[in-house]
Structures are given as C-alpha cells and as structure tokens.
Design an enzyme around this catalytic site. Structure first.
Site, PDB file in Angstrom:
ATOM      1  N   GLN A 164      -7.096  -1.893   4.667  1.00 28.08           N
ATOM      2  CA  GLN A 164      -6.128  -1.185   3.781  1.00 28.08           C
ATOM      3  C   GLN A 164      -7.095  -0.372   2.445  1.00 28.08           C
ATOM      4  O   GLN A 164      -6.623   0.394   1.873  1.00 28.08           O
ATOM      5  CB  GLN A 164      -4.960  -1.890   3.188  1.00 28.08           C
ATOM      6  CG  GLN A 164      -4.166  -0.988   2.800  1.00 28.08           C
ATOM      7  CD  GLN A 164      -3.134  -2.830   2.762  1.00 28.08           C
ATOM      8  OE1 GLN A 164      -2.479  -2.625   3.404  1.00 28.08           O
ATOM      9  NE2 GLN A 164      -3.065  -2.876   1.380  1.00 28.08           N
ATOM     10  N   SER A 181     -13.265  26.199 -27.776  1.00 33.02           N
ATOM     11  CA  SER A 181     -13.028  25.468 -28.118  1.00 33.02           C
ATOM     12  C   SER A 181     -12.239  24.707 -29.316  1.00 33.02           C
ATOM     13  O   SER A 181     -11.650  25.554 -29.823  1.00 33.02           O
ATOM     14  CB  SER A 181     -14.494  24.355 -28.769  1.00 33.02           C
ATOM     15  OG  SER A 181     -14.807  23.701 -29.413  1.00 33.02           O
ATOM     16  N   SER A 233       0.588  -1.067  -0.288  1.00 39.24           N
ATOM     17  CA  SER A 233      -0.325   0.020  -0.330  1.00 39.24           C
ATOM     18  C   SER A 233       0.590   1.062   0.310  1.00 39.24           C
ATOM     19  O   SER A 233       0.293   2.013   0.226  1.00 39.24           O
ATOM     20  CB  SER A 233      -0.634  -0.187   1.163  1.00 39.24           C
ATOM     21  OG  SER A 233      -0.108  -0.104   2.879  1.00 39.24           O
ATOM     22  N   HIS A 243     -39.275  24.469 -10.955  1.00 38.48           N
ATOM     23  CA  HIS A 243     -39.863  23.699 -12.276  1.00 38.48           C
ATOM     24  C   HIS A 243     -39.028  23.716 -13.569  1.00 38.48           C
ATOM     25  O   HIS A 243     -39.012  23.816 -13.670  1.00 38.48           O
ATOM     26  CB  HIS A 243     -41.028  23.248 -12.575  1.00 38.48           C
ATOM     27  CG  HIS A 243     -42.146  23.432 -11.313  1.00 38.48           C
ATOM     28  ND1 HIS A 243     -42.313  22.309 -10.625  1.00 38.48           N
ATOM     29  CD2 HIS A 243     -42.809  24.364 -10.521  1.00 38.48           C
ATOM     30  CE1 HIS A 243     -43.120  22.402  -9.424  1.00 38.48           C
ATOM     31  NE2 HIS A 243     -43.608  23.776  -9.470  1.00 38.48           N
ATOM     32  N   ASN A 266      -2.111  -1.492  13.210  1.00 33.20           N
ATOM     33  CA  ASN A 266      -3.606  -1.604  13.465  1.00 33.20           C
ATOM     34  C   ASN A 266      -3.836   0.240  14.323  1.00 33.20           C
ATOM     35  O   ASN A 266      -5.140   0.534  13.614  1.00 33.20           O
ATOM     36  CB  ASN A 266      -3.840  -3.164  14.517  1.00 33.20           C
ATOM     37  CG  ASN A 266      -4.129  -4.108  13.375  1.00 33.20           C
ATOM     38  OD1 ASN A 266      -3.233  -3.791  12.294  1.00 33.20           O
ATOM     39  ND2 ASN A 266      -4.150  -5.037  13.999  1.00 33.20           N
ATOM     40  N   ASN A 308     -17.055  28.557 -22.941  1.00 32.85           N
ATOM     41  CA  ASN A 308     -17.034  27.420 -22.127  1.00 32.85           C
ATOM     42  C   ASN A 308     -16.847  27.262 -20.473  1.00 32.85           C
ATOM     43  O   ASN A 308     -15.982  27.609 -20.306  1.00 32.85           O
ATOM     44  CB  ASN A 308     -17.071  25.561 -22.569  1.00 32.85           C
ATOM     45  CG  ASN A 308     -16.878  25.289 -24.124  1.00 32.85           C
ATOM     46  OD1 ASN A 308     -18.348  26.260 -24.291  1.00 32.85           O
ATOM     47  ND2 ASN A 308     -16.770  24.970 -24.393  1.00 32.85           N
ATOM     48  N   LYS A 326      -8.190   3.542   2.168  1.00 32.39           N
ATOM     49  CA  LYS A 326      -7.516   5.109   1.921  1.00 32.39           C
ATOM     50  C   LYS A 326      -7.895   5.949   0.781  1.00 32.39           C
ATOM     51  O   LYS A 326      -7.564   6.565   0.441  1.00 32.39           O
ATOM     52  CB  LYS A 326      -5.736   4.415   2.245  1.00 32.39           C
ATOM     53  CG  LYS A 326      -5.613   4.063   3.315  1.00 32.39           C
ATOM     54  CD  LYS A 326      -4.234   4.271   4.058  1.00 32.39           C
ATOM     55  CE  LYS A 326      -4.148   3.227   4.649  1.00 32.39           C
ATOM     56  NZ  LYS A 326      -5.486   2.087   4.894  1.00 32.39           N
ATOM     57  N   LYS A 354     -16.569  29.777 -29.531  1.00 31.35           N
ATOM     58  CA  LYS A 354     -16.708  29.415 -27.877  1.00 31.35           C
ATOM     59  C   LYS A 354     -16.287  29.775 -26.617  1.00 31.35           C
ATOM     60  O   LYS A 354     -15.116  29.952 -26.890  1.00 31.35           O
ATOM     61  CB  LYS A 354     -16.350  27.981 -27.722  1.00 31.35           C
ATOM     62  CG  LYS A 354     -17.886  27.516 -28.848  1.00 31.35           C
ATOM     63  CD  LYS A 354     -19.302  27.259 -28.302  1.00 31.35           C
ATOM     64  CE  LYS A 354     -19.992  27.185 -27.232  1.00 31.35           C
ATOM     65  NZ  LYS A 354     -19.616  24.801 -27.035  1.00 31.35           N
ATOM     66  N   GLU A 364     -18.781  22.883 -14.554  1.00 30.25           N
ATOM     67  CA  GLU A 364     -18.880  21.175 -15.502  1.00 30.25           C
ATOM     68  C   GLU A 364     -18.076  20.370 -15.068  1.00 30.25           C
ATOM     69  O   GLU A 364     -18.638  19.378 -14.280  1.00 30.25           O
ATOM     70  CB  GLU A 364     -18.768  21.499 -17.127  1.00 30.25           C
ATOM     71  CG  GLU A 364     -19.774  22.322 -17.812  1.00 30.25           C
ATOM     72  CD  GLU A 364     -19.356  22.560 -19.396  1.00 30.25           C
ATOM     73  OE1 GLU A 364     -19.391  21.489 -20.003  1.00 30.25           O
ATOM     74  OE2 GLU A 364     -18.679  23.331 -19.294  1.00 30.25           O
ATOM     75  N   TYR A 377      -9.507  -6.028  13.706  1.00 31.20           N
ATOM     76  CA  TYR A 377      -8.671  -5.166  12.420  1.00 31.20           C
ATOM     77  C   TYR A 377      -9.062  -6.234  11.247  1.00 31.20           C
ATOM     78  O   TYR A 377      -8.816  -7.732  11.261  1.00 31.20           O
ATOM     79  CB  TYR A 377      -7.595  -4.850  12.143  1.00 31.20           C
ATOM     80  CG  TYR A 377      -6.938  -4.711  11.076  1.00 31.20           C
ATOM     81  CD1 TYR A 377      -7.150  -3.246  10.371  1.00 31.20           C
ATOM     82  CD2 TYR A 377      -5.694  -5.283  10.200  1.00 31.20           C
ATOM     83  CE1 TYR A 377      -6.556  -3.240   9.215  1.00 31.20           C
ATOM     84  CE2 TYR A 377      -5.921  -5.277   9.425  1.00 31.20           C
ATOM     85  CZ  TYR A 377      -5.804  -3.282   8.840  1.00 31.20           C
ATOM     86  OH  TYR A 377      -4.890  -3.512   7.912  1.00 31.20           O
TER      87      TYR A 377
END
Ligand code: ARG
Length: 466
Positions: A328, A283, A29, A162, A116, A291, A331, A289, A296, A323
């Site tokens: 592990q 773009s 890890s 709405h 642990n 954007n 993470k 464009k 987004e 444990y």
C-alpha cells in the site's frame, strides 16, 4: 442484508469487535488512492463483463452493476462522492456505494476477484496513461530543442570540459546533446510501458480462482497486451513502479544537468542567455534581481524523485510472496514521482522556446578561453609535426598569448613563427571560431551543416517513434 457486517466493514464477518479508531486511521489509503477511482471502475467493468461472458453472472446482473459503476464514476468526477476513511481504500468505497445504489446485486461484483489483483491492475492502468501523457510532453520538449538547434546552428558557444573552456561548438549542437538524452529517456519509458502492460486480473488474492474466468478476455478489454503469467507474481511485485521511477529519475537527472547549465549561462558571469520574464521571478529585497527559479526548482525536485525510487526499492526488498500490506506504501512515492517528472517536463517544454541567446558574449568567452588551441596543434600536424610535439609547441604559444592578453588569432605571424617555423599565413584561416567549428564536419560533429543535418534526422526520428 446490508453490504456491511456488524463491524461495519466489507470484510467484517469474522470480527466481533469494531476496528480501533487509530487502526482505521493508520490503515486507510483512500486519501491518496482515490485518484485511481476511474481505473478501478474500468477494471471492475471489464471484470463483470468477463464474468457474464463465462456465465458466472447473468447479463442482467452485469448491466445493473455496470450502470451503477458508471453512475458512481460520474459522481466522483463531479466531486459529489463522499469518501470514507472507515471504508479504507478506493476499492471498498466504490464497492460499498455500489451495493447501496443498486442493492444486493452489487455484492456480486467481487466474485472471483481480490483487492490484491484489483490494485495491481489499477496501478498499471493508471501508470500506463501517465506514461502516455509524459511521452507527449517529452516529444514537445524535444521538438522545442530541435527548433532551437536549427535556429542556432551557426551560433558559437565555448564548449567545456571540467567547466574550463575547451573547444568552440555550435549552440545548436549543444541543444541536440540534450535532445539525445531525452530521446533515450523516451525509449526507456516505452520499454517500461511494454513490460508493464500485462493484466494481473484473475490472480485474485494470490492463487487464482475456481470460477471459470477468462483472463485474456478482461485483459483485452482493458487494452493489456497479455496477462501476468503467474498469479503469485501478479499480485506481489511492484517492479514496474520501480522501473518507472528509475526512468523518471533518469529524466530528472538529465533535466537537472540542463538546469545547472541554464543557471550558469544566465548568470552575469557567463551572460550567455536570457530567459523570458514570464519564466523568471524576482527578489523581494534586491530590485535588480531576475532569477532562473524554474531550472533551480527542477534541479531541486530531482532529489524528490530519487527519494521516491529509493522508497520503492526499499519497500519491495524484503517482502515474501505474495501480497503484503507493505505494498500500500507504493502509491505515495509513485504518485509523487509521476507528478514531479510530469510537471518538470511540461514546464521545460514551455521554457525552451523562451530562451534567447547572446552570441557576442559566447564568442567573447570562447576567445578569452583560447578555444582554438587544438586547431593550432592540428594545423602543425598537417604540416608534418607529430601531435605530441605540436601539443608542446602550442602550449608555449598559449603561455605567450596569455601573458600578452591576446587570443591566438590576434598574435602576429612573426610571433607565432618564433615557436615554430612551419607556421604560415594560412594559419589565420584556421584559428577563427567559425573555422574551428566548421572543420568538425563528420556525423555527430559540431559543424553547422552537420548540426542542421542532425536536427533533420532528429525530427524524423521523433516522427517515426511510436
Ligand atoms: N489498499 C491496498 C493496497 O494499496 C489494496 C489491497 C489490499 N489488500 C488487502 N489484502 N488488504 O495495496
């Protein structure tokens, strides 16, 4: 004797064969938990300091170990530490290096401790710091919203239900709605931090330790408010990581809602706002464009954080005490949730001041949507007509206005009176957007004076939060 056994592992005493390469790769890890290194070292220093206080280590041993750990910390910070997959994780990388650096005394570090309780401590320390920094960025973003709210208290935008034009509102009022969302998010984070900030150290593998440890001492050194009361629970549960990810998910949900509105508002169809060039992209094919990629992307990243939350919930759900190595896997989702929410809040704190409003387009949209129809109905109620009847009368007037292509305020009095003789000249004072907004003058309402007062209160609330 070296810190390594024949098998090359810190835990290798009972093993005769060396670990299969595939297993080594599968179980390691260190690639992702090395970001816990500074917290791991802080935890180790607190642990040995406590061990020396209770007499399990001598002061000389303590000092050598602490010096070695600090030197390793410096190497890591400088990028001069060679991480090894064969040593599995951040804990064993540091511990093995300590013994190499300071000799046999380094092998005493792990007395009365287990990986642990060590990892449970590291994550809490790490997450606690991240929460503190996230809170600072949230505060910056909320301050930016209050600034806009004050500046644009008199700017009128159509309010929607709405996504259909409903009633006019102050743009500042809209900004303060966003503020309230974030303010609750902040208090959830503070709450999460409080519950999380207790020390697992001393729980050791699962049952505690027979050394005469002082758990309150190491907890206090590390700035914990107390200790985990139960050793089995201390090493096993990751509910605090789940709770944080759920707070992060709510923040992202709120940012995503804001994003959706910004994207709509910046479209040619709405044309309510512009966002500074510095926060937009173009773009590669369409030269015209500009954007709103930041909103987004934030909207898109929301899904990642929800995914992280689901991953953590599912990771935990079938684990027996105490444990299990499953943990592990906490993470990567947790780190991803942290990184994503922090980056999103940080960029939003910078983007909010980069928004400019286009009041004319907002006004025009409010007029086109006959946003003051409710005000006309309320006016009839003031003239003694029951609200349900007033609603029906105004419905007919609305049909008429739509057919004529006019706003209510532009209909001549004579035409209005064809539908209801109670309507007088004074109606025109009430049908303007300004009059509609100004009439909602109670706390929590959209009248500009109320918005300014609410912005003042919001600033005070921010200053008084801890
Ligand atoms: N890398 C492990 C984790 O993240 C550390 C604890 C390992 N404990 C063990 N008994 N194998 O959870």
């Amino acid at each position: 004797m070296s810190a390594f056994s024949e098998s090359g592992k810190l835990w290798g005493g009972r093993f005769s064969a060396s670990t299969d390469e595939l297993v080594e790769e599968f179980t390691a890890s260190v690639d992702f938990d090395k970001r816990l290194a500074a917290c791991d070292i802080d935890g180790s220093i607190a642990h040995v300091t406590m061990l020396a206080r209770v007499g399990t280590l001598t002061e000389a041993e303590r000092d050598q170990i602490i010096k070695g750990l600090k030197d390793i910390g410096t190497d890591i910070a400088r990028g001069e530490f060679a991480w090894s997959n064969a040593l599995e994780d951040v804990h064993m990388n540091i511990e093995a290096r300590l013994a190499e650096r300071i000799g046999d005394v380094g092998k005493k570090l792990h007395t009365g401790r287990s990986r642990n309780d060590q990892i449970a401590t590291d994550i809490r320390l790490y997450l606690r710091n991240e929460i503190d920094e996230l809170t600072v960025d949230l505060d910056r973003m909320m301050t930016a919203l209050v600034d806009v709210a004050e500046r644009e208290a008199d700017t009128i935008i159509p309010g929607f239900t709405h996504l259909q034009t409903a009633q006019p509102v102050s743009f500042g009022h809209h900004m303060l709605a966003w503020f309230e969302m974030l303010y609750r998010d902040r208090s959830r984070l503070v709450d999460c931090r409080r519950r999380m900030n207790v020390s697992p150290l001393g729980a050791a593998a699962l049952a505690g330790t027979r050394f005469p440890i002082d758990r309150y001492d190491s907890a206090e050194q590390l700035g914990f408010d107390g200790i985990c009361e139960n050793s089995l629970d201390a090493v096993s549960d990751r509910d605090f990581a789940i709770e944080f990810s759920s707070c992060a998910s709510l923040i992202m949900m709120h940012l995503s809602r804001m994003s959706e509105e910004l994207v709509l508002w910046m479209s040619q169809q709405f044309g309510f706002i512009d966002i500074d060039d510095a926060f937009c992209t173009g773009s590669s094919i369409m030269p015209q464009k500009k954007n709103p990629d930041i909103p987004e992307l934030v909207r898109g990243k929301t899904g990642r954080v929800y995914g992280d939350l689901m991953a953590l919930l599912t990771l935990m759900k079938a684990q027996p005490l105490a444990y299990n190595r499953d943990n592990q896997e906490d993470k990567e989702p947790l780190f991803d949730a942290i990184d994503t929410v922090r980056a999103s809040v940080k960029i939003y704190a910078a983007l909010i001041p980069a928004i400019t409003v286009k009041p004319d387009a907002m006004r025009e949209a409010a007029r086109r949507g006959l946003a003051t129809a409710t005000d006309l109905a309320d006016y009839l109620v003031e003239k003694g007509i029951a609200f349900r009847d007033a609603h029906a009368i105004v419905g007919q007037i609305v049909s008429h206005a739509l057919a004529a292509g006019k706003d209510l305020v532009d209909l001549p009095l004579a035409e209005l009176r064809q539908y209801c003789s109670a309507i007088d000249e004074d109606i025109f004072d009430q049908l303007s957007l300004e009059a509609s907004v100004a009439a909602r003058r109670h706390p929590g309402g959209t009248a500009p004076d109320q918005v300014r007062a609410a912005a003042r209160r919001a600033r005070e609330r921010l200053q008084n939060t801890t």
